[in-house]
Each structure stands twice: as structure tokens, then as C-alpha cells.
Design a protein around this motif. Sequence first.
Motif, PDB file in Angstrom:
ATOM      1  N   THR A   4      34.244  27.570 -26.816  1.00  0.00           N
ATOM      2  CA  THR A   4      33.097  28.149 -27.519  1.00  0.00           C
ATOM      3  C   THR A   4      32.440  27.109 -28.408  1.00  0.00           C
ATOM      4  O   THR A   4      33.070  26.582 -29.327  1.00  0.00           O
ATOM      5  CB  THR A   4      33.535  29.344 -28.392  1.00  0.00           C
ATOM      6  OG1 THR A   4      34.186  30.316 -27.562  1.00  0.00           O
ATOM      7  CG2 THR A   4      32.332  29.981 -29.076  1.00  0.00           C
TER       8      THR A   4
ATOM      9  N   CYS B 296      36.022  38.544 -27.526  1.00  0.00           N
ATOM     10  CA  CYS B 296      36.081  39.524 -26.449  1.00  0.00           C
ATOM     11  C   CYS B 296      36.496  38.819 -25.167  1.00  0.00           C
ATOM     12  O   CYS B 296      35.770  37.939 -24.678  1.00  0.00           O
ATOM     13  CB  CYS B 296      34.713  40.192 -26.243  1.00  0.00           C
ATOM     14  SG  CYS B 296      34.532  41.776 -27.050  1.00  0.00           S
TER      15      CYS B 296
ATOM     16  N   PRO C  90      36.612  38.064 -21.441  1.00  0.00           N
ATOM     17  CA  PRO C  90      35.577  38.348 -20.431  1.00  0.00           C
ATOM     18  C   PRO C  90      35.919  39.487 -19.489  1.00  0.00           C
ATOM     19  O   PRO C  90      35.019  40.114 -18.922  1.00  0.00           O
ATOM     20  CB  PRO C  90      35.450  37.011 -19.671  1.00  0.00           C
ATOM     21  CG  PRO C  90      35.963  35.974 -20.609  1.00  0.00           C
ATOM     22  CD  PRO C  90      37.034  36.650 -21.417  1.00  0.00           C
ATOM     23  N   ASP C  91      37.217  39.762 -19.293  1.00  0.00           N
ATOM     24  CA  ASP C  91      37.628  40.803 -18.356  1.00  0.00           C
ATOM     25  C   ASP C  91      37.707  42.189 -18.968  1.00  0.00           C
ATOM     26  O   ASP C  91      37.969  43.165 -18.259  1.00  0.00           O
ATOM     27  CB  ASP C  91      38.987  40.455 -17.745  1.00  0.00           C
ATOM     28  CG  ASP C  91      38.923  39.223 -16.853  1.00  0.00           C
ATOM     29  OD1 ASP C  91      37.846  38.972 -16.272  1.00  0.00           O
ATOM     30  OD2 ASP C  91      39.939  38.513 -16.753  1.00  0.00           O
TER      31      ASP C  91
ATOM     32  N   GLY D 140      33.787  42.389 -23.123  1.00  0.00           N
ATOM     33  CA  GLY D 140      33.343  41.127 -22.559  1.00  0.00           C
ATOM     34  C   GLY D 140      32.315  41.322 -21.460  1.00  0.00           C
ATOM     35  O   GLY D 140      31.325  40.578 -21.362  1.00  0.00           O
ATOM     36  N   LYS D 141      32.525  42.326 -20.620  1.00  0.00           N
ATOM     37  CA  LYS D 141      31.585  42.605 -19.537  1.00  0.00           C
ATOM     38  C   LYS D 141      30.247  43.102 -20.080  1.00  0.00           C
ATOM     39  O   LYS D 141      29.178  42.753 -19.549  1.00  0.00           O
ATOM     40  CB  LYS D 141      32.182  43.638 -18.586  1.00  0.00           C
ATOM     41  CG  LYS D 141      33.396  43.108 -17.812  1.00  0.00           C
ATOM     42  CD  LYS D 141      34.037  44.207 -16.967  1.00  0.00           C
ATOM     43  CE  LYS D 141      35.279  43.678 -16.234  1.00  0.00           C
ATOM     44  NZ  LYS D 141      35.961  44.748 -15.457  1.00  0.00           N
TER      45      LYS D 141
ATOM     46  N   LEU E 125      28.879  42.301 -22.939  1.00  0.00           N
ATOM     47  CA  LEU E 125      28.164  41.153 -23.499  1.00  0.00           C
ATOM     48  C   LEU E 125      27.488  40.314 -22.418  1.00  0.00           C
ATOM     49  O   LEU E 125      26.498  39.624 -22.692  1.00  0.00           O
ATOM     50  CB  LEU E 125      29.134  40.280 -24.309  1.00  0.00           C
ATOM     51  CG  LEU E 125      29.513  40.821 -25.684  1.00  0.00           C
ATOM     52  CD1 LEU E 125      30.711  40.061 -26.262  1.00  0.00           C
ATOM     53  CD2 LEU E 125      28.322  40.723 -26.641  1.00  0.00           C
ATOM     54  N   GLU E 126      27.998  40.372 -21.205  1.00  0.00           N
ATOM     55  CA  GLU E 126      27.399  39.628 -20.095  1.00  0.00           C
ATOM     56  C   GLU E 126      26.328  40.428 -19.358  1.00  0.00           C
ATOM     57  O   GLU E 126      25.648  39.892 -18.471  1.00  0.00           O
ATOM     58  CB  GLU E 126      28.495  39.210 -19.105  1.00  0.00           C
ATOM     59  CG  GLU E 126      29.474  38.185 -19.664  1.00  0.00           C
ATOM     60  CD  GLU E 126      28.787  36.891 -20.052  1.00  0.00           C
ATOM     61  OE1 GLU E 126      27.929  36.427 -19.272  1.00  0.00           O
ATOM     62  OE2 GLU E 126      29.083  36.361 -21.141  1.00  0.00           O
ATOM     63  N   THR E 127      26.159  41.701 -19.713  1.00  0.00           N
ATOM     64  CA  THR E 127      25.171  42.563 -19.053  1.00  0.00           C
ATOM     65  C   THR E 127      23.836  42.466 -19.783  1.00  0.00           C
ATOM     66  O   THR E 127      23.769  42.673 -20.995  1.00  0.00           O
ATOM     67  CB  THR E 127      25.650  44.022 -19.037  1.00  0.00           C
ATOM     68  OG1 THR E 127      26.960  44.093 -18.459  1.00  0.00           O
ATOM     69  CG2 THR E 127      24.699  44.894 -18.220  1.00  0.00           C
ATOM     70  N   LYS E 128      22.783  42.163 -19.055  1.00  0.00           N
ATOM     71  CA  LYS E 128      21.470  41.967 -19.672  1.00  0.00           C
ATOM     72  C   LYS E 128      20.789  43.302 -19.935  1.00  0.00           C
ATOM     73  O   LYS E 128      21.078  44.306 -19.268  1.00  0.00           O
ATOM     74  CB  LYS E 128      20.602  41.092 -18.765  1.00  0.00           C
ATOM     75  CG  LYS E 128      21.144  39.681 -18.575  1.00  0.00           C
ATOM     76  CD  LYS E 128      20.253  38.872 -17.646  1.00  0.00           C
ATOM     77  CE  LYS E 128      20.814  37.467 -17.459  1.00  0.00           C
ATOM     78  NZ  LYS E 128      19.981  36.665 -16.524  1.00  0.00           N
TER      79      LYS E 128
ATOM     80  N   ARG F 278      26.274  39.701 -30.359  1.00  0.00           N
ATOM     81  CA  ARG F 278      27.548  39.105 -30.742  1.00  0.00           C
ATOM     82  C   ARG F 278      27.332  38.241 -31.973  1.00  0.00           C
ATOM     83  O   ARG F 278      26.368  37.474 -32.032  1.00  0.00           O
ATOM     84  CB  ARG F 278      28.124  38.256 -29.614  1.00  0.00           C
ATOM     85  CG  ARG F 278      29.449  37.606 -29.970  1.00  0.00           C
ATOM     86  CD  ARG F 278      30.039  36.872 -28.800  1.00  0.00           C
ATOM     87  NE  ARG F 278      31.324  36.291 -29.137  1.00  0.00           N
ATOM     88  CZ  ARG F 278      32.144  35.730 -28.272  1.00  0.00           C
ATOM     89  NH1 ARG F 278      31.817  35.686 -26.996  1.00  0.00           N
ATOM     90  NH2 ARG F 278      33.296  35.218 -28.662  1.00  0.00           N
TER      91      ARG F 278
END
Length: 455
Positions: free
Chosen positions: A209, A357, A359-360, A364-365, A367-370, A392
Amino acid sequence: MRITDLNREGGIGSNSLLVEAGPFTFVVDAGLHPKLAGNQAMPDFAHIEDRHIDFVMVTHCHLDHIGSLPILLQQHPEARVLMSLPSQMLVERMLHNSCNVMKRQKAELRIAEYPLFTHEDVERIANRFEPLKYEQTLSFERAGQTLTLTLHQAGHVAGAGGFEVHHDGHSVFFTGDVLFDDQRTIGGARFPQPKRFDAMVIETTRGGTERAEGITRASEVHRLLGTIRATLERGGSILIPVFALGRMQELLTLINEARKDGRLPRCPVFGAGLGLDIADYFDQISKRTQLIRYSRKTAKELRLKRPPRQLKPGKEPPEQGIYILSSGMLVERTPSYQLAATLLAHGRNSICFVGYCDPDTPGGKLLETKPGQTFVFEAFDYQCQVRAQVERFEMSGHADREEILAFALAAEPKTIMLTHGDPDARDWFSAQLNDAEHSVRVIDPPPLQAVELFE
């Protein structure tokens, strides 16, 4: 000195190290892997075999560090168990909660091995937990040799400790999980600086990070409060997913201070679960030590409410407010997961992540969703478009990678072992250490393989 990583998966999970130093053998932590279940979530204690364990050193009370402690202690009834006084006051409550979670998972997920231990098992080992004061040195004697251990405050969460070991003319420092910054409820790490160590065992959690230039903990707190204020002004609610130990008490204190000094308007604040019980323990610890700045007065001043029990995915809760709920990663079927399913489809709301968080995990998921994309709450068989504001904030309980690197290099160790980090995090530390001005031997230990710390 030989060290074996007992976490069979490597990375961050069922944290546990077997350390052998001449006639002495000890274990550092005994965790449970948060993403695995049953026996696979445990460290490989079979690897210890029938070795005599002198002591178990508990760095802090997050379950990925203590979740399998009752099993280890059943197998090694002669081992002493050492930890800080705050950890000694917290550890039983955390382990009892783990029993409750495993019982629920046995029923819901049909995990045959659960519970791995019972409430009675926790009670049987409770009198073995020995508190150490920070900066206190403990000596062990055997076969004409001496090993000394000194515990140091590590920040991160209440009771967290790093420690130094001296044996056979060598010195080793174990950071444990560390945060150098002060928090609202606890002070930052108070590690010995500057001091030379022959070897170090360092955490690498945030190695992957990169903190943007100009971003500080204070600036992120300011941004979080601004997001909360803007959300309330547009009629929305805010969910702040938190870890029950440390992060919830920190956020309760922060929100209370901000309401009192006018940075936030007065509005309902909701909390639930293990974190509120731990807040009461924080109050007790603050009365016995000067290590925690928290009291029951915080919850009273907030007029803290319990969130409604009956929540329906897609339907907003009946009362607008700030919801500070665990788990911090939106683990399925937790209060934060349930509330997120009510808020996410509505644009006036916000979900604010303030810690790590994986990623799995659902957090985490998410945060990766737009914005505008579909997010699935698998436990509820419910999906919706992401319309709420999802942010975040860099308020992790772990030190930045540059801070840990600087601390480690300042000690000029000949050897550095990497622990508690995903592959990309360890790769970053390896690359930086290989480019250091003085020569450093870098060890990224393979799981279950003993590694000699000194060549």
C-alpha cells in the motif's frame, strides 16, 4: 536461533511462529485464519511435535493472533503464557466470543469441527495468562544458558506489544503488529530507538500500500468527518465498518469529540456487538493503567443506540444516523454486512471504511466495485447497484511501510525476517531491503520450514 512459520498458508492468517534458541523453545502467537474454516484455519501445531514449550508470547488480542491459543495450551500444559496487562484483561472475552461465533457457524455452515474449543476450555486456561509490564525484562535459565525477553508498547490496539530477545550474544526484535502514530484511545509504539539488533522479525501488512503524498492520519480524519457531515446534510446515513477490538472504541471517541466541538452535528449514533463489550473493558483498563484513554462516559455522552434488529436488504433503516458496526471487512452475516445491504442502493448514504480490508472479503470486493455497477450480497441472495458513496480512509491500525522500513534499517540488523503480509507486501520490503545502504540478509520464510536466523 531457528524460526518456523506455523501458518500453513503463509501471508496473513493463522499467525504463529515457533522459535528455537539453544535449549529454549517458545511460540509467538496462536491465531485462526479469518478466511478459512475448521482445522484448516489453525496453525500447524503438529509441526511442534513433542517439543517442550517454555512460553507462548501473545503480541495482541486480535483473533488472527490468539484464536487457536486454547488448543495450543491444551497440547502444552506446561507452557507459560505471557502478554501485556491490557491483553490479559481482554483475552478471555475475545476467546469466549470466538466460541460463540464457531457455534453459530457450525449451525449455519455445517462445519463439523466447530467449535474448536469450548467456553469451559477457555476458563480452564485463564489462570495461566501472565501479565508483563512494558519495558519489563523476564529471564529464563536452562542448561547454563540465559534468555531474556523485554516487552515494548506497539500501538496498533490496546495491549499490543513488540519484544526483544537476547540469547547467546545475539539480539532479536519482533515488531508484532505495530502503529507508530498515537490514536485517540491509545498511544503509538514506544520501541527502543535508536538501538542495534542483530536480527529483526517485522510485520509487512501494508507493504503493498502506497500512501499518497500529503496524506496523513489527521488529514484522513478531517476528510472522514467531512464525508459524515455532508451525508447527514443530504439526509443520508453513514455506516462505518469497524473491528470490534480497537477500531470501534477509536471511532466512538472520535465521533464524540467531533460532536462536542461542533465539527459534526448532533444525530443518532448506533453501535452493537462485541465492540461495545470491549469498550467496557477499555474503561476498566484505563482505571488500572495509564495506557488507554477511554471511559464509559463516551457511550453515555453519545447516547449510543442499538441498531434495529429487523433489517431488510434494500430498505433503509427507520432512523437516520451514524452506524459504527463490526465487522470491519463486512464479513457475511455480521451487523455491518446487514446494514450495508440496506444502504448501498440509495445515493444519499455513505459507507466509510477506516481499516484494512482483505480483497477476498465482501468489504474488499465492495471497494473494488465502481459506482453504478452491481454488487451481490451472497448471504442474502440480494444484489443492487452501487449508488451510495463508498470511500476508504487511510486510518489503518498498522504502520505505513516506510515507517517500518526506517525503524528496521535504523537498527542496522544483519538479518530481517518478513511476516504478516501478502506476497506483494513482502516483495516490496524485500526489494527495499536489498537496496539498503548496508548489507541485509532478507528471509521470507516458507510455511512450515525452519529457517536459521544467524548464518
